[in-house]
Structures are given as C-alpha cells and as structure tokens.
Design an enzyme around this catalytic site. Structure first.
Site, mmCIF file in Angstrom:
data_model
loop_
_atom_site.group_PDB
_atom_site.id
_atom_site.type_symbol
_atom_site.label_atom_id
_atom_site.label_comp_id
_atom_site.label_asym_id
_atom_site.label_seq_id
_atom_site.Cartn_x
_atom_site.Cartn_y
_atom_site.Cartn_z
ATOM 1 N N LYS A 295 -7.492 -10.021 3.050
ATOM 2 C CA LYS A 295 -6.596 -9.446 2.035
ATOM 3 C C LYS A 295 -5.249 -10.164 1.943
ATOM 4 O O LYS A 295 -4.212 -9.533 1.746
ATOM 5 C CB LYS A 295 -6.367 -7.951 2.315
ATOM 6 N N ASP B 154 -10.139 2.050 8.267
ATOM 7 C CA ASP B 154 -9.875 3.091 7.275
ATOM 8 C C ASP B 154 -11.151 3.803 6.815
ATOM 9 O O ASP B 154 -11.135 5.001 6.548
ATOM 10 C CB ASP B 154 -9.085 2.543 6.076
HETATM 11 P P1 ADP Z 1 -4.246 -0.202 1.209
HETATM 12 O O1 ADP Z 1 -5.414 -0.962 0.711
HETATM 13 O O2 ADP Z 1 -3.090 -1.056 1.551
HETATM 14 O O3 ADP Z 1 -4.596 0.780 2.267
HETATM 15 P P2 ADP Z 1 -4.278 1.573 -1.075
HETATM 16 O O4 ADP Z 1 -5.552 2.200 -0.666
HETATM 17 O O5 ADP Z 1 -3.160 2.466 -1.490
HETATM 18 O O6 ADP Z 1 -3.659 0.588 -0.024
HETATM 19 O O7 ADP Z 1 -4.648 0.619 -2.290
HETATM 20 C C1 ADP Z 1 -3.664 -0.145 -2.912
HETATM 21 C C2 ADP Z 1 -4.360 -0.933 -3.988
HETATM 22 O O8 ADP Z 1 -4.854 -0.034 -4.991
HETATM 23 C C3 ADP Z 1 -3.453 -1.898 -4.690
HETATM 24 O O9 ADP Z 1 -3.470 -3.166 -4.073
HETATM 25 C C4 ADP Z 1 -4.058 -1.958 -6.094
HETATM 26 O O10 ADP Z 1 -5.005 -2.972 -6.152
HETATM 27 C C5 ADP Z 1 -4.776 -0.641 -6.261
HETATM 28 N N1 ADP Z 1 -3.992 0.223 -7.153
HETATM 29 C C6 ADP Z 1 -2.861 0.882 -6.856
HETATM 30 N N2 ADP Z 1 -2.400 1.532 -7.933
HETATM 31 C C7 ADP Z 1 -3.256 1.281 -8.938
HETATM 32 C C8 ADP Z 1 -3.324 1.655 -10.322
HETATM 33 N N3 ADP Z 1 -2.412 2.428 -10.896
HETATM 34 N N4 ADP Z 1 -4.362 1.208 -11.019
HETATM 35 C C9 ADP Z 1 -5.283 0.420 -10.464
HETATM 36 N N5 ADP Z 1 -5.263 0.016 -9.200
HETATM 37 C C10 ADP Z 1 -4.276 0.435 -8.435
HETATM 38 MG MG MG Z 2 -5.935 1.867 3.168
#
Ligand code: ADP
Ligand code: MG
Length: 496
Positions: A197, A232
C-alpha cells in the site's frame, strides 16, 4: 445522472448535446464532437478489456478457490499465503474489563479503548481517536514510524478516565491491528513479510513488529502489553462474531484489501502439530496477492510497473481504494494525450501520479446534475482541468468502468472463499444464513462499489443461495475485535 455502463456498444448513442450547445458556433461544435469521436474507441476498448461477464467472474472465483487450497497445502504453494492467525477461539460475549486496540491501516492510525461488561452489559463504553499517517513516515525509518504510533497511544492512554477502569496492579493490554502481510509466529508476535500500500519504511521487513512496538513504547515510557497481534480482516471477523454467530468470513476494502475466514484445522495440510481446542482457526488469506484470470489493461500494467512493489499485490491493485483513482487518472491522461479530451494541451497536473484519488472518482460518479457540475469542479480542483460536458460524460464512464470491474472482482473473490468452505462442508455455508463481515473506507463510502459487488455475488450464487449470504458492513468492528482478542489472550485470569 444515471450512467449505463453495461452496454459496450454503441457507448455514445445516448450522448446528446445540451440545448445550449446547439446554437453555439460551428467551431465549438467541432471540438466537442471531436472529443467524443476520438475518445470513443479508447473508451470502448477499455470497457471491453475491463468487462467482467459471468464467465470471467466464475473463472476468478474458481481460481481463488484453487489458490486457497494450494496455499493451505504447502507454504509458498500459491499467490495466497494463507497465513495462520493463531486465533483459534472467537469472542463469546463473556469478555470483561478494559482493553485497548491500535490499528495501523494504510491511510489512518486509530487508537481505541473499550470497557467490556460480559454477556449482560457487553460493550459498556468505547472511545477512539484517529489520525492520518503523515506521508513522510511512510518512507522513513522503522523507529520513526513506531515512535509515532507509541506516542499517539501514550497520549490517548493518559486521557483514560470515567467509566474506563483498570483493576489495581494490572498492566494495560492492547490488541495491535497491523494491516500488512505478517508471518505470524504466535498470537502476540509476527515478522513483517513486506510493506504494501505504498509504504517503504526501512528496517522493519524481517523483524517482529510487536518487538518494534514494545521498544517504541519503552522509549515513550508507556507501560502497556501487546497481547494480540492481528490484521484488520481477522480483527473485523472477531468484532463481528461478537454480535453474530453466523459470521464466518471477513473482508477489508479500504486503502488495500484482504480477507480471512474460519477454517477447520484438519483442512490445512501444511499445518502439522498445531493444536486448537475448537478444531478451527482463522486463516488470513492475504488475497491482495491473488493474480489469476484478472481482466487487466495496459493502464494496470503501467501502474504496476511504476509502483514500489511491481508484480505484487495485483488483486489489490485492481480492486482497492488506493489504486482505483490512479487507474482512472492514467486512462484520462491517455485520452488527453491521444484524444484531446481536455482540449489541445494536456493538463500538467494530470500527469502527477495519484493526484486523482478514489474519493474523487466516487464523488464524480455520484454527480446526478444534468451538466455534471461536480465532475467539472473536481476535475478543475484536482487536476486543473477545464472540461466540456462531453468530456465530463466520458470521465464518468471511465470511473464507472474501473470501479465496476474492481467491485465485481471483489465479489468474485468472496464467492471463491465461500465456495471453498462449502466444498469442504456441504450445506454449512450455502444451506444456512452466512454473514460476510465487511469493513474499510472504500466499501463504506462508495455506494456504486457496494451495489456492483452485491450484484456480482448474486449473479454467481443465483437467487436462492444468495438469499442466505448476508454481506454486512461492520463499522469499527476491527477496533473492538482487536480489543476482544487482547482480552482472550490476556495474561491475567479471566474474571468470567
Ligand atoms: P485504512 O485502509 O488505512 O485502514 P480505511 O479503511 O479508512 O483506511 O480506508 C481508506 C480508504 O478508503 C482510502 O484510501 C480511500 O481509498 C477509500 N475511501 C475513503 N473515503 C472514500 C470515499 N468517500 N469514497 C470512496 N472511497 C473512499
Ligand atoms: Mg483499516
């Protein structure tokens, strides 16, 4: 605007010039129709190459099933690592006490505390904080990254009070959700296989990430023990199972992607001598590394080649949030260069990798105004692009094509896992209610993605069986899940 993306021919049949344009000077008309005629073949080719009709989905689901078996047979037997999580018992609801969880994802870092009140009172209270991971830490040293995590956790722990209560003389315990591929060596230790990532932190690969965190906590003078290291997906499965016994599979669709499921110990040939009192264990598939039978384009291949992990995480690069916006950007750049999509000049900003993010393409797809105002302003704000209506329509078609492919392939992946479980125990999955716990910012925030994913699952399973398969968004389940697993592996005697 409703965009019809299933039809591949003739894509532009429904594109009509708005009335205001009809009276415009000839010169402008020529430019506009040119945008369509030159880019139509590029779009059509893209849609053909990205198409995921049922046979393609079936093939991908079948390859996923086969790769799972190969990965369970021997280490290194397939793209899928099928990692042992060392989580053999899932939460029961009896858990009690104060537990912490920290979660290092791809975009965000979260800390959480939860006071568990046993079967009667369940989750009595939770508090959490979230910060985004500073860009420079993704390319820094291991110490810098882990110091950042430990200091965030220390600051959060200082604010503990109110209903949150730690019995006298006890050390605080936390679950550590670490969403990168780890070779787990026990429930509370694991070696980082590689960063994914977009992370390129030096000095962590090959090390125990719990040891890295412990050292950082000591540097921060934080007295806390990591009692469970999980990813996760595993944490989401545990968190969802706490509320619902029918949860057997968890999928993450956020910055990256992963899936895990409950497996029978006797169905894991590579596992010799592992004892599990329940006879079951959670397998972390690390399905982001899957690569078979995916409909890919030159845009995917170019993005992969330019990535920090070329040749790896191909499924992740096709379906997850980090990459969807970037694929779209690459298509639009090609259309700008070869087809003058945004006029004669190619907008400079559009050449910047990752300038168009998945939330941007999500917002563009949700624009249902007649003249696509939101698309216009996003293109302008994000990429410095001036667009006419025809160009904006093409842009939304491109977004839809890439998102539809990603979400439908994610659906096929889910069916691949369900199929594997069903083959091993007839009727246990398809013959009764089965819940797929889903988490991650992409799934949570992208309505089109959710819809297309569900459609693909329904197509693959058929109406009857898909009634039994419930895909449920378990928001923040992974935080509570990690805390629950910390409780299950507490060094203290259980109070229940
Ligand atoms: P992580 O993967 O860091 O645990 P999340 O599960 O919160 O974090 O996912 C974040 C990802 O979700 C962002 O990188 C983005 O690609 C996607 N994302 C966040 N907000 C939106 C949105 N409004 N629409 C589409 N994709 C989104
Ligand atoms: Mg996550």
């Amino acid at each position: 605007m409703s965009v019809n993306v299933t039809s591949t021919s003739p894509v532009f049949g429904s594109f009509r010039l708005p009335p205001s344009v009809k009276g415009a000077p000839r010169f402008r008309m020529a430019v506009r129709s040119n945008v369509v005629s030159v880019n139509a073949p590029i779009l059509t080719k893209l849609q053909q190459e990205c198409a995921t009709p049922l046979p393609v989905l079936r093939h991908v689901a079948g390859a996923m099933t086969a790769d799972m078996r190969a990965g369970l047979a021997v280490d290194g037997g397939s793209d899928l690592k099928m990692i042992l999580s060392y989580v053999d018992s899932l939460p029961t609801g009896n858990e009690r006490g104060l537990f912490y969880a920290l979660d290092l994802g791809g975009t965000n870092f979260r800390v959480l505390r939860v006071q568990l009140g046993g079967n009667e009172e369940r989750v009595q209270a939770t508090e959490f904080e979230q910060v985004s991971i500073p860009q420079e830490l993704m390319f820094g040293t291991s110490e810098e990254l882990f110091d950042f995590i430990a200091s965030g956790l220390a600051k959060f722990a200082e604010k503990e009070g109110g209903i949150f209560h730690l019995p006298h003389g006890r050390q605080r315990e936390t679950g550590f959700t670490f969403s990168f591929p780890v070779k787990q060596t026990s429930i509370d230790s694991g070696i980082l296989i590689k960063w994914t990532k977009g992370f390129a932190v030096s000095g962590t690969a090959g090390k125990d990430v719990v040891a890295c965190l412990n050292e950082a906590m000591q540097r921060q003078r934080l007295d806390m023990r990591v009692s469970a290291l999980v990813n996760d997906a595993v944490a989401t499965l545990a968190g969802a199972r706490y509320w619902d016994d029918d949860v057997t599979l968890a999928v993450i669709l956020g910055t990256g992607t992963n899936a895990c499921y409950v497996e029978r110990v006797d169905a894991i040939p590579k596992l010799q001598g592992h004892k599990s009192s329940s006879g079951k264990t959670i397998i972390n598939t690390e399905w982001g590394a899957f690569s078979k039978g995916l409909p890919l384009t030159m845009f995917d291949r170019d993005m992969d080649a330019a990535s920090i992990n070329p040749g790896e995480q191909i499924f992740e690069k096709t379906i997850s949030g980090m990459y969807l916006g970037e694929i779209v950007r690459r298509v639009l750049l090609k259309m700008a260069e070869a087809g003058g999509l945004f006029g004669k000049a190619v907008p400079e900003k559009l050449s910047m990798p990752f300038v168009l993010r998945t939330p941007d393409i999500c917002a563009m797809q949700q624009d249902d105004s007649e003249d696509l105002q939101a698309v216009e302003s996003i293109l302008y704000d994000v990429a410095g692009v001036e667009s006419n209506l025809n160009a904006r329509k093409i842009v939304t078609e491109v977004c839809d094509t890439i998102v539809k492919r990603g979400s439908r392939l994610a659906g096929a992946g889910i069916v691949g896992i369900l199929q594997k479980m069903e083959e091993d125990s007839k009727g246990v999955i398809f013959g009764k209610r089965t819940v797929v716990a889903m988490d991650g910012g992409l799934y949570e925030n992208y309505p089109h993605y959710r819809t297309y994913l569900q459609e693909a699952v329904n197509e693959l399973l058929g109406t009857e069986i898909s009634k039994n398969i419930v895909i449920e968004h378990t928001k923040d389940g992974s935080g509570i899940g990690a805390a629950l697993l910390a409780s299950a592996n507490s060094k203290y005697d259980h109070d229940y």
